[in-house]
Design a protein around this motif. Sequence first.
Motif, short mmCIF file in Angstrom:
data_model
loop_
_atom_site.label_atom_id
_atom_site.label_comp_id
_atom_site.label_asym_id
_atom_site.label_seq_id
_atom_site.Cartn_x
_atom_site.Cartn_y
_atom_site.Cartn_z
N VAL A 208 0.75 -1.18 0.01
CA VAL A 208 -0.01 0.01 -0.02
C VAL A 208 1.09 1.30 0.12
O VAL A 208 0.27 2.33 -0.09
CB VAL A 208 -0.99 0.19 1.21
CG1 VAL A 208 -2.09 -1.14 1.20
CG2 VAL A 208 -0.34 -0.07 2.46
N LEU A 211 0.83 5.24 -2.80
CA LEU A 211 -0.48 5.30 -3.45
C LEU A 211 -0.74 6.52 -3.76
O LEU A 211 -1.67 6.82 -4.66
CB LEU A 211 -1.48 4.30 -2.62
CG LEU A 211 -1.58 2.86 -2.37
CD1 LEU A 211 -2.76 2.30 -1.96
CD2 LEU A 211 -1.12 2.16 -3.78
N GLU A 215 -2.05 8.45 -7.29
CA GLU A 215 -3.16 8.90 -7.24
C GLU A 215 -3.18 10.49 -7.81
O GLU A 215 -3.87 11.04 -8.69
CB GLU A 215 -3.98 9.21 -5.98
CG GLU A 215 -5.66 9.56 -6.13
CD GLU A 215 -6.07 9.66 -4.86
OE1 GLU A 215 -7.31 8.88 -4.65
OE2 GLU A 215 -5.52 10.13 -3.91
N ARG A 255 -7.42 3.68 -11.22
CA ARG A 255 -6.26 3.63 -10.72
C ARG A 255 -5.76 2.37 -9.80
O ARG A 255 -4.67 2.21 -10.01
CB ARG A 255 -5.69 4.99 -10.11
CG ARG A 255 -5.96 6.26 -11.06
CD ARG A 255 -5.78 7.44 -10.19
NE ARG A 255 -6.30 8.69 -11.13
CZ ARG A 255 -5.20 9.47 -11.60
NH1 ARG A 255 -3.74 9.18 -11.57
NH2 ARG A 255 -5.50 10.46 -12.19
N PHE A 256 -6.72 2.04 -9.20
CA PHE A 256 -6.25 1.08 -8.07
C PHE A 256 -6.92 -0.19 -8.21
O PHE A 256 -7.93 -0.25 -8.83
CB PHE A 256 -6.64 1.63 -6.69
CG PHE A 256 -5.89 2.97 -6.43
CD1 PHE A 256 -4.50 3.06 -6.48
CD2 PHE A 256 -6.44 3.99 -6.52
CE1 PHE A 256 -3.85 4.24 -6.25
CE2 PHE A 256 -5.70 5.22 -6.44
CZ PHE A 256 -4.43 5.47 -6.28
N ALA A 260 -7.41 -2.10 -12.09
CA ALA A 260 -7.81 -0.63 -12.11
C ALA A 260 -8.99 -0.31 -12.36
O ALA A 260 -9.70 0.52 -12.81
CB ALA A 260 -7.05 0.31 -13.38
N THR A 262 -10.88 0.84 -9.65
CA THR A 262 -11.10 1.89 -8.46
C THR A 262 -10.63 3.11 -8.83
O THR A 262 -9.34 3.30 -9.33
CB THR A 262 -11.01 1.41 -7.22
OG1 THR A 262 -11.58 0.06 -6.79
CG2 THR A 262 -11.53 2.47 -5.93
N ILE A 265 -8.23 6.29 -3.76
CA ILE A 265 -7.88 5.61 -2.37
C ILE A 265 -8.85 5.55 -1.57
O ILE A 265 -8.96 4.44 -0.97
CB ILE A 265 -6.61 6.27 -1.96
CG1 ILE A 265 -5.45 6.09 -2.95
CG2 ILE A 265 -6.30 5.56 -0.68
CD1 ILE A 265 -4.13 6.77 -2.63
N GLN A 268 -11.20 2.79 -2.29
CA GLN A 268 -10.70 1.58 -2.39
C GLN A 268 -10.60 1.04 -0.68
O GLN A 268 -10.96 -0.08 -0.47
CB GLN A 268 -9.17 1.65 -2.72
CG GLN A 268 -8.54 0.32 -2.65
CD GLN A 268 -8.52 -0.53 -3.99
OE1 GLN A 268 -9.48 -0.21 -4.70
NE2 GLN A 268 -8.07 -1.73 -3.89
N CYS A 317 -2.63 5.76 3.61
CA CYS A 317 -2.13 4.73 2.63
C CYS A 317 -1.60 5.99 1.57
O CYS A 317 -0.96 5.67 0.77
CB CYS A 317 -3.54 4.30 1.71
SG CYS A 317 -4.08 2.69 2.99
N LYS A 318 -2.06 7.20 1.61
CA LYS A 318 -1.63 8.20 0.80
C LYS A 318 -0.29 8.72 0.96
O LYS A 318 0.75 9.04 -0.01
CB LYS A 318 -2.65 9.23 0.38
CG LYS A 318 -3.73 9.01 -0.14
CD LYS A 318 -4.59 10.63 -0.10
CE LYS A 318 -5.91 10.45 -0.71
NZ LYS A 318 -6.82 11.53 -0.76
N ARG A 400 1.56 -3.77 -12.85
CA ARG A 400 1.80 -3.48 -11.59
C ARG A 400 3.19 -2.52 -11.42
O ARG A 400 3.93 -2.58 -12.17
CB ARG A 400 1.94 -4.79 -10.62
CG ARG A 400 0.88 -5.59 -10.55
CD ARG A 400 -0.30 -4.91 -9.36
NE ARG A 400 0.46 -4.43 -8.24
CZ ARG A 400 0.00 -3.43 -7.28
NH1 ARG A 400 -1.34 -3.06 -7.69
NH2 ARG A 400 0.76 -3.23 -6.33
#
Length: 462
Positions: A208, A211, A215, A255-256, A260, A262, A265, A268, A317-318, A400
């Motif tokens: 994670v 991320l 984004e 993006r996630f 991809a 979602t 974040i 997600q 997570c960001k 990935r």
Amino acid sequence: MKIKIIKYSISFIIIILFSCASDNGDSYIELPNLEDRLYAGGETTIFLTSSNSFSTPAPNLSSNNLDMHLDGDFQFEAAFVTAPATVNSGIGPIFNNTSCVSCHPKDGRAPFPSDVNSLSGFFLRTSASGQAANGGPMPLPNYGLQIQNQAIFGYEAEAKFQVDYTQIVETLADGTEVTLQKPNYSVVDAYTVFPADALLSPRLAPPVFGLGLLEAISETDILSNEDINDSNGDGISGKANYVYDLISGEMKIGRFGWKANTATILEQCAGAYSGDMGITTYLIPTETGDGQTNGNDGLGDDPEITEDILDEVAFYCKTLAVPGPRDLDDDSVRKGASLFEQIECAKCHIPSMETGSSDIAAISNQTIYAYTDMLLHDMGDELSDNRPDFLADGNEWKTRPLWGIGLTEVVNGHTDFLHDGRAKSITEAILWHGGEATVAKENFKALNTQDREDVLRFINSL
């Protein structure tokens, strides 16, 4: 005479140098300077090679943002229990795991479990044929979009997972044989009739960190690498996924997720709380099994976590730091980097991208080296899950990021790669590539032993 001898000696040395550049007659490889890739996450980069390499806050966070990151860290590790409870109430009643960190150990990559029905970072998505009103997968009646193989006391899990394997042997140019294990998934002990034509897709939780940087890449930059009709004829036709965004109610670039599927974040995280833990949020306020005979606890306590908690976890997570690469001045790593380009891995695993403006200053306007194009690619029949997800068809998966991949064993104690952990090494992961990546795979297979090791050294340096 002395001049002639010197000339012949110099010529001989030059011939030796060029002939030593490769042991199979390849042309001389000019080794690249990789120092500009040292800061893989821009100013969010850290240089740790310990088990905490994926779990450190970005070093350029403001003091206020660091406080919010640490609050999110606390919530990321919170284990939920059966309602009613005074702390972390509301798990289930059907679920796959009890906390974020249980699926993402040390913020890294989950191993494939020795017992496929234990609490782990593995689960199965499901759907019926067709497309839902929002353009996404069609929920499977009585099961939704994810099969929960755990349940609280008094409730029954939706089903249990089952897997067996088919062997595939790949032979490399030096005669090395690599045996791949292709998993075949099914479900047993279903709480109600499980449709024979249900679509199944395995998932293993990925790292994670980084991320927020992904984004913050602009949609324009992502689309600049899109080539849906392969107009340049290179065999690579990456495309963006466009998905329904719960927050805006609009279609946005995905993006996630492994396909991809979602856009943000935040969504997600809300999806993981709902699908993985059975925890309701302001974005997904209904129980996972709402409308099913075994899926609603009837307590009326939804949402089960506050808006602040969800926002803190998303912020966490960001803002995790990205581990920097290692050994970039090593000749084997540098040669591997050059070969990585030559055998066409970098056509999808694009080394660098730029982030745009973000409301988090630490991740704004950074040059990053994630080794991804953020696009979907046809990876061939052997990797296919045959399950569409918005614009992604059954053969398509998102490229990935490779940053941090060489630290997986240090952090998580395994080398299980790809969407379901079927690859037990980087070599196996490459050999599973097909479709648009067939040329790169065959080029890798054709390398002599030393060149192959150099490519692997480079990938493991990231």
